[in-house]
Design an enzyme around this catalytic site. Sequence first.
Site, PDB file in Angstrom:
ATOM      1  N   ASP A  52      20.482  41.186  -8.296  1.00 44.33           N
ATOM      2  CA  ASP A  52      19.543  40.116  -8.685  1.00 44.33           C
ATOM      3  C   ASP A  52      18.219  40.057  -7.905  1.00 44.33           C
ATOM      4  O   ASP A  52      18.228  40.185  -6.679  1.00 44.33           O
ATOM      5  CB  ASP A  52      20.174  38.740  -8.457  1.00 44.33           C
ATOM      6  CG  ASP A  52      21.589  38.640  -8.931  1.00 44.33           C
ATOM      7  OD1 ASP A  52      22.095  39.576  -9.555  1.00 44.33           O
ATOM      8  OD2 ASP A  52      22.212  37.595  -8.658  1.00 44.33           O
ATOM      9  N   GLU A 234      25.523  31.806 -13.762  1.00 49.40           N
ATOM     10  CA  GLU A 234      24.942  32.277 -12.502  1.00 49.40           C
ATOM     11  C   GLU A 234      23.416  32.141 -12.571  1.00 49.40           C
ATOM     12  O   GLU A 234      22.835  32.050 -13.654  1.00 49.40           O
ATOM     13  CB  GLU A 234      25.301  33.751 -12.271  1.00 49.40           C
ATOM     14  CG  GLU A 234      26.796  34.005 -12.223  1.00 49.40           C
ATOM     15  CD  GLU A 234      27.168  35.456 -11.909  1.00 49.40           C
ATOM     16  OE1 GLU A 234      28.026  35.654 -11.045  1.00 49.40           O
ATOM     17  OE2 GLU A 234      26.625  36.382 -12.515  1.00 49.40           O
TER      18      GLU A 234
HETATM   19  C1  FRU Z   1      24.694  37.585 -10.255  1.00 48.39           C
HETATM   20  C2  FRU Z   1      25.507  37.382  -8.979  1.00 48.39           C
HETATM   21  C3  FRU Z   1      25.199  36.033  -8.367  1.00 48.39           C
HETATM   22  C4  FRU Z   1      25.545  36.238  -6.927  1.00 48.39           C
HETATM   23  C5  FRU Z   1      25.115  37.664  -6.699  1.00 48.39           C
HETATM   24  C6  FRU Z   1      25.954  38.413  -5.720  1.00 48.39           C
HETATM   25  O1  FRU Z   1      24.476  38.899 -10.578  1.00 48.39           O
HETATM   26  O2  FRU Z   1      26.869  37.520  -9.252  1.00 48.39           O
HETATM   27  O3  FRU Z   1      25.882  34.961  -8.967  1.00 48.39           O
HETATM   28  O4  FRU Z   1      24.891  35.343  -6.081  1.00 48.39           O
HETATM   29  O5  FRU Z   1      25.158  38.300  -7.961  1.00 48.39           O
HETATM   30  O6  FRU Z   1      25.399  39.651  -5.419  1.00 48.39           O
END
Ligand code: FRU
Length: 523
Positions: A52, A234
């Site tokens: 992300d 998310e």
């Molecule tokens: C989304 C996610 C988020 C989390 C991160 C962990 O892709 O799963 O919810 O904070 O990636 O790397």
Amino acid sequence: MITKNRIINALAIFIMLWSMGCKDSITSGDKIVQEKFRPQFHFTPEKAWMNDPNGMVFYEGEYHLFYQYFPDSTVWGPMHWGHAVSTDLIHWEHLPIALYPDSLGYIFSGSAVVDINNTSGLGTEDNPPLIAIYTYHHIEKERAGKIDYQYQGIAFSLDKGRTWTKYAHNPVLPNPGIRDFRDPKVFWHQDTQKWIMILAVQDRIHLYSSKNLKEWSFESEFGQENGAHGGVWECPDLFKIKVNASSEEKWVMLLSINPGGPNGGSATQYFVGDFDGNTFVPDHNSVKWIDFGKDNYAGVTWSDIPETDGRRLFIGWMSNWQYGQEVPTETWRSAMTLPRNLELINAEGDYLLTSMPVAEFDTLKKDKVEINDFRFSGQKEMELKNFNLMSSEINVTLEPMEASQNGDATSFGIILENESKEVLKIGYDVLAKQFFVDRNGVDKVFKHTGYLNKAVAPYVMNKSMKLKIILDTSSIEIFVDDGQLVMTEVLFPDYPFNSFSFFSNLGSIDVKQTEFVEIESIW
Ligand code: FRU
């Protein structure tokens, strides 16, 4: 005696040695540029695993891009925040890792703000702090079967994001006994003069508020009855935006969901509604997706873009959790989408969030080939001599003539092919009323079933269909009708695509306003 020739020779040797020295310093860049699937103008980490985008904030002339990063492997692992800055959203300077895991956990996704009034007291009036708000993920707690292993922490920087100090009294928002409790996006709510945090909590949203970024109170919950629920929610976002060509303002909530996307795996939905500082009330119950391609996830928008600019700037992770950790790149994994400008339009009573590449992208445009309008049926290959399709933008408007429909074969669009006879098909199916990107034929290198897929999107063509297609070494981004429909997909062709044809099973098509533009590398 020092002759003129000797001086010239000495100068020549000096210039040669100097240029060798320069070359040395860009060797690593050269290698990167030549890697088989290395994007030439999309953001990638120099090496290792990225997911992300995080903490995007504009401060003192710099766009910051942090990202979920595991420097020791090309698959996901203990999360850090990688960091890069740019003055134009296109060329990025890689900076040292900003946040490392600590005894409270891995550093998961989150946001960053300029605390311009120093509400946190972590800076001074003269030097307001940048504050990063992120989720801690305590892996041992999780492995021990506990549920309270995610909570929110903050860190601050007093030197334009170059170094970061974790707040001494983290976490600022402890876990209330909920398993998925993460990805805070924070913004200043002008009307109520407080900070708002939007948080993904299982498959809904919790909103919190704070006066100082350090103490948070619960405001409201949203989402039980709204949107898609095929997976966990998310990376949310919430922002106010002007409706195009009016003085009306609405609030838009972005929400990533995994799995449960319209074409499988991860995707990002959005809601349009109102927010009063306490509750978000959506205008609709329908599910809206920001992008129907398989590879635009966890995208959020930049904080603190100056009002004089006024844009809502977005970037997403150009991958999908279904196969992101298996894609066939060697030294690094994943890229970001192009930065995009989001706009809200009122399309016959329905609000629609459009995405288009930021205007800064135009600075990379090189040679342009313009094609006179023409009409074809069947298949028509374009003659493109010495044109690098794999670093290009193609603009074209396709207008079918009277539909002479041939059974149920009623599609038209574009076919890309390469020396391995791999085929990518993009187009519109008139009967199904679907736009599609079919990468089933790009199958020599990467064979994951989630990747070998035809992604479709509901689309009703009016008279014609206007396409902007951006091809980089391992991705395609398609913006239909000025970004009203977007499809973003990664591609791993065995050889670069070098043939471009229009096809029609439908009868004659008018091809208008066609241009092929080469895009310069950012390396
Ligand atoms: C989304 C996610 C988020 C989390 C991160 C962990 O892709 O799963 O919810 O904070 O990636 O790397």
